[in-house]
Design an enzyme around this catalytic site. Structure first.
Site, PDB file in Angstrom:
ATOM      1  N   ARG A 296      -9.820 -12.653  75.751  1.00 22.46           N
ATOM      2  CA  ARG A 296      -8.820 -12.593  74.674  1.00 22.46           C
ATOM      3  C   ARG A 296      -9.062 -13.784  73.741  1.00 22.46           C
ATOM      4  O   ARG A 296      -8.479 -14.856  73.915  1.00 22.46           O
ATOM      5  CB  ARG A 296      -7.409 -12.666  75.264  1.00 22.46           C
ATOM      6  CG  ARG A 296      -6.973 -11.410  76.027  1.00 22.46           C
ATOM      7  CD  ARG A 296      -5.568 -11.610  76.599  1.00 22.46           C
ATOM      8  NE  ARG A 296      -4.919 -10.367  76.939  1.00 22.46           N
ATOM      9  CZ  ARG A 296      -4.900  -9.845  78.176  1.00 22.46           C
ATOM     10  NH1 ARG A 296      -5.501 -10.468  79.169  1.00 22.46           N
ATOM     11  NH2 ARG A 296      -4.263  -8.706  78.404  1.00 22.46           N
ATOM     12  N   ARG A 332     -13.162  -9.788  72.799  1.00 22.28           N
ATOM     13  CA  ARG A 332     -12.320  -9.029  71.875  1.00 22.28           C
ATOM     14  C   ARG A 332     -12.069  -9.879  70.640  1.00 22.28           C
ATOM     15  O   ARG A 332     -11.752 -11.069  70.752  1.00 22.28           O
ATOM     16  CB  ARG A 332     -10.983  -8.704  72.542  1.00 22.28           C
ATOM     17  CG  ARG A 332     -10.003  -8.086  71.566  1.00 22.28           C
ATOM     18  CD  ARG A 332      -8.765  -7.616  72.242  1.00 22.28           C
ATOM     19  NE  ARG A 332      -7.849  -8.702  72.551  1.00 22.28           N
ATOM     20  CZ  ARG A 332      -6.739  -8.515  73.255  1.00 22.28           C
ATOM     21  NH1 ARG A 332      -6.451  -7.332  73.743  1.00 22.28           N
ATOM     22  NH2 ARG A 332      -5.930  -9.527  73.487  1.00 22.28           N
ATOM     23  N   GLU A 431      -5.726   1.510  72.581  1.00 25.68           N
ATOM     24  CA  GLU A 431      -4.398   1.032  72.977  1.00 25.68           C
ATOM     25  C   GLU A 431      -3.304   1.612  72.095  1.00 25.68           C
ATOM     26  O   GLU A 431      -2.170   1.187  72.157  1.00 25.68           O
ATOM     27  CB  GLU A 431      -4.348  -0.494  73.033  1.00 25.68           C
ATOM     28  CG  GLU A 431      -4.851  -1.199  71.809  1.00 25.68           C
ATOM     29  CD  GLU A 431      -4.875  -2.722  71.955  1.00 25.68           C
ATOM     30  OE1 GLU A 431      -4.300  -3.256  72.916  1.00 25.68           O
ATOM     31  OE2 GLU A 431      -5.457  -3.374  71.083  1.00 25.68           O
ATOM     32  N   ASN A 454      -1.624  -1.894  78.390  1.00 22.42           N
ATOM     33  CA  ASN A 454      -0.358  -2.603  78.132  1.00 22.42           C
ATOM     34  C   ASN A 454       0.248  -2.103  76.822  1.00 22.42           C
ATOM     35  O   ASN A 454       1.417  -1.721  76.754  1.00 22.42           O
ATOM     36  CB  ASN A 454      -0.577  -4.117  78.026  1.00 22.42           C
ATOM     37  CG  ASN A 454      -1.328  -4.673  79.213  1.00 22.42           C
ATOM     38  OD1 ASN A 454      -1.323  -4.078  80.278  1.00 22.42           O
ATOM     39  ND2 ASN A 454      -1.995  -5.793  79.032  1.00 22.42           N
ATOM     40  N   ASP A 455      -0.573  -2.101  75.784  1.00 20.31           N
ATOM     41  CA  ASP A 455      -0.060  -1.621  74.493  1.00 20.31           C
ATOM     42  C   ASP A 455       0.017  -0.102  74.458  1.00 20.31           C
ATOM     43  O   ASP A 455       0.930   0.460  73.855  1.00 20.31           O
ATOM     44  CB  ASP A 455      -0.935  -2.142  73.351  1.00 20.31           C
ATOM     45  CG  ASP A 455      -0.533  -3.551  72.958  1.00 20.31           C
ATOM     46  OD1 ASP A 455       0.680  -3.809  72.861  1.00 20.31           O
ATOM     47  OD2 ASP A 455      -1.422  -4.396  72.792  1.00 20.31           O
ATOM     48  N   ARG A 465       7.149  -3.995  74.949  1.00 19.09           N
ATOM     49  CA  ARG A 465       6.691  -4.663  76.175  1.00 19.09           C
ATOM     50  C   ARG A 465       7.305  -6.050  76.352  1.00 19.09           C
ATOM     51  O   ARG A 465       7.198  -6.662  77.418  1.00 19.09           O
ATOM     52  CB  ARG A 465       5.156  -4.727  76.213  1.00 19.09           C
ATOM     53  CG  ARG A 465       4.517  -5.568  75.152  1.00 19.09           C
ATOM     54  CD  ARG A 465       3.012  -5.353  75.077  1.00 19.09           C
ATOM     55  NE  ARG A 465       2.255  -6.321  75.859  1.00 19.09           N
ATOM     56  CZ  ARG A 465       0.947  -6.503  75.749  1.00 19.09           C
ATOM     57  NH1 ARG A 465       0.226  -5.762  74.922  1.00 19.09           N
ATOM     58  NH2 ARG A 465       0.320  -7.394  76.475  1.00 19.09           N
ATOM     59  N   CYS A 502      -8.885  -2.332  80.611  1.00 17.79           N
ATOM     60  CA  CYS A 502      -8.696  -3.781  80.722  1.00 17.79           C
ATOM     61  C   CYS A 502      -7.223  -4.176  80.694  1.00 17.79           C
ATOM     62  O   CYS A 502      -6.890  -5.341  80.794  1.00 17.79           O
ATOM     63  CB  CYS A 502      -9.476  -4.514  79.639  1.00 17.79           C
ATOM     64  SG  CYS A 502      -8.891  -4.141  77.983  1.00 17.79           S
TER      65      CYS A 502
HETATM   66  C1  PEP Z   1      -3.595  -4.206  76.401  1.00 20.55           C
HETATM   67  O1  PEP Z   1      -2.850  -3.991  75.437  1.00 20.55           O
HETATM   68  O2  PEP Z   1      -3.636  -3.495  77.428  1.00 20.55           O
HETATM   69  C2  PEP Z   1      -4.506  -5.371  76.393  1.00 20.55           C
HETATM   70  C3  PEP Z   1      -5.399  -5.545  77.329  1.00 20.55           C
HETATM   71  O3  PEP Z   1      -4.346  -6.270  75.388  1.00 20.55           O
HETATM   72  P1  PEP Z   1      -3.164  -7.365  75.353  1.00 20.55           P
HETATM   73  O4  PEP Z   1      -2.441  -7.316  76.657  1.00 20.55           O
HETATM   74  O5  PEP Z   1      -3.825  -8.670  75.093  1.00 20.55           O
HETATM   75  O6  PEP Z   1      -2.354  -6.875  74.201  1.00 20.55           O
HETATM   76 MG    MG Z   2      -3.217  -4.990  73.572  1.00 20.32          MG
END
Ligand code: PEP
Ligand code: MG
Length: 551
Positions: A296, A332, A431, A454-455, A465, A502
């Site tokens: 990141r 990234r 995402e 996650n997103d 989130r 990821c």
């Molecule tokens: C995600 O969104 O799953 C991701 C890996 O990116 P971040 O958690 O940094 O937004």
């Molecule tokens: Mg993300």
């Protein structure tokens, strides 16, 4: 037994005696002095000593927690040497004939107030640093010592808050856990605790400090954020049992180092690690990850007070690539915006920042910032196996714009005689639901996809989130998410691209079988989860008929 709740910032359990971290609140008196010259000499001597101490702290932090975390102490040295700060102190000693301690305390307070009033959050946070160095200088002047907490054997350090210098100066081998009344997940102390792999709970609130004393027995559960004071026998033995199980599991998993990530029926996948800083490489190697699936890079920007230069970034990316010889490193590009804000970007306040100017949108509206990062990445690419990944893609045109900028950067590098590898892989994070749905159109343009679950979860289920109150509605196993992953996998493979995950879901071992059946080629998880996942993969048999996996 009393249970206090805070936020766990590093997941592990500690049980032991408390050591309360108290600061010597040095009472600084204003004294009228006869000889300003002697006082100025005392101040100069204290400054030299403070700088020596800070340099020693820098060296210690460099070894224990890496360069980016150690930098705070070089910043403190710069502050001690700052011309305006020094002139204000020496001017006060000479003009008002006051003792050095008073001049330091008064000047530092003026500076701290000035910083506190600033608009820029980064500058506001510097007020704490000014007070930290003021305490150090006064301690040097009075030969006073900060109260060392009683640290016989291992202890759980409890404090209102801890300054970075305080966290690092504690003997790491004797700290079982940190528990603080205040602090935030991204505070320096929380970051240091995580990097030192010490269980930590922050934000417990002031109340607990009124009920603890040195030597009290407590349990700090960095998973649940629970701090249990005076645990009863049953709770204590349960905690000890959990600790034993955790230790045994860690021990057992060590045996998997050097082994392949292969299922019983011969399906191989890659297990990579997620990192936020080059300082995490040690943990990646220690846990034997095959590569880095998500670096990141925005943390590099968040740690800086201004845009990191091409040269600064180049050095970091080169270091990461060189530390991972022959292993893939996916970096990234900048994912600033939403919850990750750096003040110097000067972003306007947004009603819905997660839906706002973030990640690739920001890069495409500020091509110079984007190009600086891409130049650094391409220049570093000759030092290893680099993959570049773009976050938050929602359309083919955005991806095409990114690819065009990459071509432009490569042309410019060639023209200026700078080398780059021709083997850099380019990929995108899937995402957003949009990206997953049009993954058939995106796949022909890239080498790989990485599912940012996650997103993807937040955008698919319309669940912020950041909002702890809607967790019950945020089903990470929701069929819609799983279908979007399966669809992306199918489209990636149809166009010869590989696909990984990821987001946090990659570490959810109750889904590993399903992911492998979907055709996922790579899972990228926190370094500490790599071996656990390898264990799961090695026990799977995909030739057996499919049964739905349970948590
Ligand atoms: C995600 O969104 O799953 C991701 C890996 O990116 P971040 O958690 O940094 O937004
Ligand atoms: Mg993300």
């Amino acid at each position: 037994m009393t249970i206090y709740r805070g936020k766990g910032v590093y997941g592990a359990i500690a049980a032991g005696k408390i050591a309360v971290f108290k600061r010597s609140h040095l009472p600084v008196k204003r004294d009228r002095i006869k000889n300003p010259r002697t006082e100025l000499e005392r101040f100069e001597a204290a400054k030299r000593q403070a700088i020596q101490e800070l340099e020693a702290l820098y060296d210690k932090a460099l070894i224990e927690v890496g360069e980016s975390n150690a930098q705070i102490f070089s910043i403190h040295v710069m502050m001690v040497e700052d011309e305006d700060f020094n002139e204000a102190i020496t001017g006060m000693i000479s003009a008002q004939r006051v003792n050095a301690e008073y001049a330091v305390a008064a000047t530092a307070e003026n500076f701290a107030e000035m910083f506190s009033a600033m608009e820029d959050a980064y500058m506001r946070a510097r007020a704490a640093d000014i007070r930290d160095i003021s305490n150090r200088l006064i301690t040097c002047l009075t030969h006073n010592k900060t109260d060392e907490p009683m640290m016989d054997g291992g202890v759980i350090i409890c404090a209102d808050d801890l300054a970075p210098s305080e966290t690092v100066s504690l003997d790491k081998n004797k700290v079982l856990a940190f528990v603080t009344a205040h602090g935030s997940y991204s505070s320096h102390t929380a970051i240091l605790a995580r990097n030192m792999s010490i269980p930590a709970i922050i934000g417990v609130g002031d109340e607990f400090l009124n009920h603890i004393k040195d030597g009290d027995l407590a349990i700090a559960n960095g998973h649940s954020g629970e701090f249990i004071l005076h645990p009863d026998g049953k709770t204590l033995s349960e905690a000890r049992e959990k600790q034993r199980t955790e230790a045994e599991k860690r021990e057992l998993l060590q045996k998997l180092k050097g082994k392949e990530n292969v299922t019983l029926d011969g399906r191989r996948i890659h297990i990579y690690a997620n990192i936020g800083s080059a300082d995490n490489i040690g943990a990646v190697l220690l846990n034997d990850a095959d590569g880095i699936g998500l670096f990141r890079s925005e943390f590099l920007y968040l740690e800086s007070q201004d845009y990191p230069s091409e040269e600064t970034q180049f050095k970091v990316y080169k270091r990461v690539l060189e530390s991972m010889p022959a292993r893939k490193v996916i970096i990234r590009t900048l994912d600033i915006g939403a919850d990750k804000q750096a003040d110097y970007f000067g972003l306007e306040k947004e009603e819905n920042p997660a839906l706002g100017l973030r990640a690739i949108r920001l890069c495409l509206t500020r091509p110079e910032v984007f190009k600086t990062q891409l130049r650094a990445l391409y220049r570093a690419s000759v030092f290893g196996k680099l993959g570049i990944m773009f976050p938050m893609i929602t359309s083919v045109s955005e991806l095409e714009a990114c690819l065009a900028i990459c071509e432009q950067v490569k042309r410019e590098l060639s023209l200026s005689g700078k080398k780059y590898s021709s083997e850099v892989e380019l990929g995108i994070m899937i995402e957003t639901p949009a990206a997953a749905i049009i993954s058939d159109k995106l796949a022909p343009l890239v080498d790989f996809f990485s599912m940012g679950t996650n997103d993807l979860t937040q955008y698919t289920l319309a669940c912020d989130r950041q909002n702890p109150h809607i967790e019950q509605f945020c089903d990470t196993h929701h069929e819609a998410i799983l279908r979007l992953i399966a669809l992306s996998a199918q489209n990636a493979h149809a166009h010869d691209a590989w696909i990984g995950i990821c987001g946090e879901l990659a570490a959810d071992t109750s889904l590993t079988e399903e992911f492998l059946r979907m055709g996922i080629d790579e899972l990228s998880v926190s370094p500490a989860y790599v071996l656990r996942l390898r264990d799961t993969v090695r026990k799977l048999n995909l030739s057996e008929s499919h049964t739905t996996s349970e948590t």
